[in-house]
Design a protein around this motif. Structure first.
Motif, PDB file in Angstrom:
ATOM      1  N   GLU A  41       4.494   5.921 -24.103  1.00 27.78           N
ATOM      2  CA  GLU A  41       3.135   6.157 -23.603  1.00 27.78           C
ATOM      3  C   GLU A  41       2.615   4.999 -22.751  1.00 27.78           C
ATOM      4  N   ARG A  42       2.823   3.764 -23.204  1.00 30.17           N
ATOM      5  CA  ARG A  42       2.339   2.616 -22.428  1.00 30.17           C
ATOM      6  C   ARG A  42       3.059   2.523 -21.089  1.00 30.17           C
ATOM      7  N   THR A  43       4.363   2.797 -21.094  1.00 25.89           N
ATOM      8  CA  THR A  43       5.127   2.784 -19.843  1.00 25.89           C
ATOM      9  C   THR A  43       4.635   3.884 -18.923  1.00 25.89           C
ATOM     10  N   ARG A  44       4.371   5.063 -19.475  1.00 24.12           N
ATOM     11  CA  ARG A  44       3.871   6.185 -18.684  1.00 24.12           C
ATOM     12  C   ARG A  44       2.540   5.828 -18.031  1.00 24.12           C
ATOM     13  N   LEU A  45       1.644   5.205 -18.784  1.00 25.64           N
ATOM     14  CA  LEU A  45       0.343   4.814 -18.232  1.00 25.64           C
ATOM     15  C   LEU A  45       0.502   3.812 -17.090  1.00 25.64           C
ATOM     16  N   TRP A  46       1.434   2.867 -17.248  1.00 30.85           N
ATOM     17  CA  TRP A  46       1.687   1.893 -16.183  1.00 30.85           C
ATOM     18  C   TRP A  46       2.224   2.588 -14.940  1.00 30.85           C
ATOM     19  N   ILE A  47       3.174   3.507 -15.117  1.00 29.68           N
ATOM     20  CA  ILE A  47       3.774   4.220 -13.985  1.00 29.68           C
ATOM     21  C   ILE A  47       2.722   5.031 -13.237  1.00 29.68           C
ATOM     22  N   VAL A  48       1.859   5.697 -13.981  1.00 31.43           N
ATOM     23  CA  VAL A  48       0.811   6.519 -13.372  1.00 31.43           C
ATOM     24  C   VAL A  48      -0.188   5.660 -12.602  1.00 31.43           C
ATOM     25  N   SER A  49      -0.345   4.395 -13.010  1.00 32.30           N
ATOM     26  CA  SER A  49      -1.320   3.520 -12.338  1.00 32.30           C
ATOM     27  C   SER A  49      -0.817   2.974 -11.006  1.00 32.30           C
ATOM     28  N   LEU A  50       0.461   3.166 -10.701  1.00 29.54           N
ATOM     29  CA  LEU A  50       1.019   2.615  -9.458  1.00 29.54           C
ATOM     30  C   LEU A  50       0.469   3.317  -8.225  1.00 29.54           C
ATOM     31  N   ARG A  51       0.390   2.574  -7.126  1.00 29.50           N
ATOM     32  CA  ARG A  51       0.001   3.146  -5.832  1.00 29.50           C
ATOM     33  C   ARG A  51       1.226   3.845  -5.223  1.00 29.50           C
ATOM     34  N   PRO A  52       1.075   4.586  -4.119  1.00 34.50           N
ATOM     35  CA  PRO A  52       2.184   5.399  -3.596  1.00 34.50           C
ATOM     36  C   PRO A  52       3.487   4.643  -3.294  1.00 34.50           C
ATOM     37  N   TYR A  53       3.426   3.551  -2.554  1.00 35.83           N
ATOM     38  CA  TYR A  53       4.674   2.887  -2.172  1.00 35.83           C
ATOM     39  C   TYR A  53       5.360   2.183  -3.344  1.00 35.83           C
ATOM     40  N   PRO A  54       4.641   1.516  -4.250  1.00 33.44           N
ATOM     41  CA  PRO A  54       5.318   1.007  -5.448  1.00 33.44           C
ATOM     42  C   PRO A  54       5.914   2.143  -6.301  1.00 33.44           C
ATOM     43  N   ALA A  55       5.237   3.304  -6.339  1.00 37.31           N
ATOM     44  CA  ALA A  55       5.778   4.448  -7.071  1.00 37.31           C
ATOM     45  C   ALA A  55       7.083   4.911  -6.425  1.00 37.31           C
ATOM     46  N   LEU A  56       7.145   4.897  -5.103  1.00 36.31           N
ATOM     47  CA  LEU A  56       8.367   5.261  -4.389  1.00 36.31           C
ATOM     48  C   LEU A  56       9.479   4.254  -4.677  1.00 36.31           C
ATOM     49  N   ALA A  57       9.134   2.980  -4.680  1.00 38.13           N
ATOM     50  CA  ALA A  57      10.130   1.953  -4.987  1.00 38.13           C
ATOM     51  C   ALA A  57      10.676   2.140  -6.401  1.00 38.13           C
ATOM     52  N   LEU A  58       9.808   2.447  -7.339  1.00 46.90           N
ATOM     53  CA  LEU A  58      10.242   2.675  -8.717  1.00 46.90           C
ATOM     54  C   LEU A  58      11.131   3.914  -8.816  1.00 46.90           C
ATOM     55  N   LEU A  59      10.842   4.941  -8.026  1.00 49.40           N
ATOM     56  CA  LEU A  59      11.639   6.164  -8.019  1.00 49.40           C
ATOM     57  C   LEU A  59      13.077   5.882  -7.567  1.00 49.40           C
ATOM     58  N   VAL A  60      13.251   4.917  -6.702  1.00 52.41           N
ATOM     59  CA  VAL A  60      14.570   4.595  -6.153  1.00 52.41           C
ATOM     60  C   VAL A  60      15.415   3.774  -7.131  1.00 52.41           C
ATOM     61  N   VAL A  61      14.805   3.069  -8.063  1.00 52.65           N
ATOM     62  CA  VAL A  61      15.531   2.170  -8.968  1.00 52.65           C
ATOM     63  C   VAL A  61      16.631   2.889  -9.753  1.00 52.65           C
ATOM     64  N   PRO A  62      16.354   4.018 -10.438  1.00 55.18           N
ATOM     65  CA  PRO A  62      17.452   4.659 -11.172  1.00 55.18           C
ATOM     66  C   PRO A  62      18.568   5.166 -10.251  1.00 55.18           C
ATOM     67  N   ILE A  63      18.222   5.529  -9.036  1.00 51.13           N
ATOM     68  CA  ILE A  63      19.238   5.984  -8.086  1.00 51.13           C
ATOM     69  C   ILE A  63      20.148   4.815  -7.718  1.00 51.13           C
ATOM     70  N   ILE A  64      19.557   3.674  -7.419  1.00 50.19           N
ATOM     71  CA  ILE A  64      20.339   2.495  -7.036  1.00 50.19           C
ATOM     72  C   ILE A  64      21.239   2.041  -8.185  1.00 50.19           C
ATOM     73  N   ILE A  65      20.733   2.106  -9.399  1.00 49.52           N
ATOM     74  CA  ILE A  65      21.503   1.633 -10.554  1.00 49.52           C
ATOM     75  C   ILE A  65      22.600   2.619 -10.949  1.00 49.52           C
ATOM     76  N   LEU A  66      22.297   3.917 -10.940  1.00 49.74           N
ATOM     77  CA  LEU A  66      23.238   4.902 -11.486  1.00 49.74           C
ATOM     78  C   LEU A  66      24.130   5.591 -10.455  1.00 49.74           C
ATOM     79  N   GLU A  67      23.774   5.556  -9.191  1.00 46.84           N
ATOM     80  CA  GLU A  67      24.589   6.234  -8.169  1.00 46.84           C
ATOM     81  C   GLU A  67      25.985   5.633  -8.013  1.00 46.84           C
ATOM     82  N   PRO A  68      26.175   4.317  -8.174  1.00 48.75           N
ATOM     83  CA  PRO A  68      27.538   3.769  -8.062  1.00 48.75           C
ATOM     84  C   PRO A  68      28.512   4.294  -9.121  1.00 48.75           C
ATOM     85  N   ALA A  69      28.021   4.979 -10.128  1.00 50.49           N
ATOM     86  CA  ALA A  69      28.927   5.552 -11.132  1.00 50.49           C
ATOM     87  C   ALA A  69      29.777   6.676 -10.549  1.00 50.49           C
TER      88      ALA A  69
END
Length: 171
Positions: A41-69
């Motif tokens: 819940e606390r993580t969800r609240l933090w994620i929801v509080s992000l502005r558009p471009y930081p939210a986009l940057a956060l969206l890319v993180v799991p792709i960058i980490i897991l795509e090399p698999a």
């Protein structure tokens, strides 16, 4: 020759989206289960509080980490480790889908306020609409639903039998 490549790319892209969609369909119960328990819940609240471009940057993180698999899974197949390759690929893909889908759902409106993202999303949505209208998608969806029903039924039968055996032996 160009027609051959266009056809090949369309086939590969369609297969990718079908697999991606099927795995996404399979991850939904896990996402619902996590949501119901408010584990993050606390993580969800933090994620929801992000502005558009930081939210986009956060969206890319799991792709960058897991795509090399995926290339790693290809290497493992090439070296004869099919089981390890399959586990690597499926695990990375399921985790990536779960994280990306959740992050997108939490910040959907903010992400779609970014013009380039909105354009990309419209193109992706058109592709997914085309894939979901295909007969192979509909058949695979029915198979997954049937398999889930069978597995759920067998699991409940297993639990009932072992519960009764436990009670019988411990009286």
């Amino acid at each position: 020759m160009a027609r051959f490549w266009k056809t090949a790319v369309l086939i590969v892209a369609t297969a990718y989206f079908v697999v991606d969609g099927a795995l996404s369909y399979l991850t939904r119960p896990t996402i619902v289960w996590i949501d119901e328990r408010n584990l993050f819940e606390r993580t969800r609240l933090w994620i929801v509080s992000l502005r558009p471009y930081p939210a986009l940057a956060l969206l890319v993180v799991p792709i960058i980490i897991l795509e090399p698999a995926k290339p790693l899974a290809g290497y493992l197949i090439g070296t004869g480790h099919f089981g390890a390759a399959a586990m690597t690929f499926v695990t990375a893909e399921v985790l990536k889908l779960m994280f990306v889908e959740q992050l997108f759902q939490l910040n959907r409106n903010k992400l779609l306020s970014i013009p380039a993202f909105a354009l990309g999303y419209r193109c992706w949505r058109q592709m997914m609409d085309m894939v979901e209208s295909m007969e192979v998608w509909k058949v695979s969806r029915r198979l997954v639903e049937r398999m889930a029903h069978v597995l759920r039924t067998r699991w409940l039968q297993f639990k009932r039998v072992h519960h009764l055996q436990f009670r019988f032996y411990h009286k």
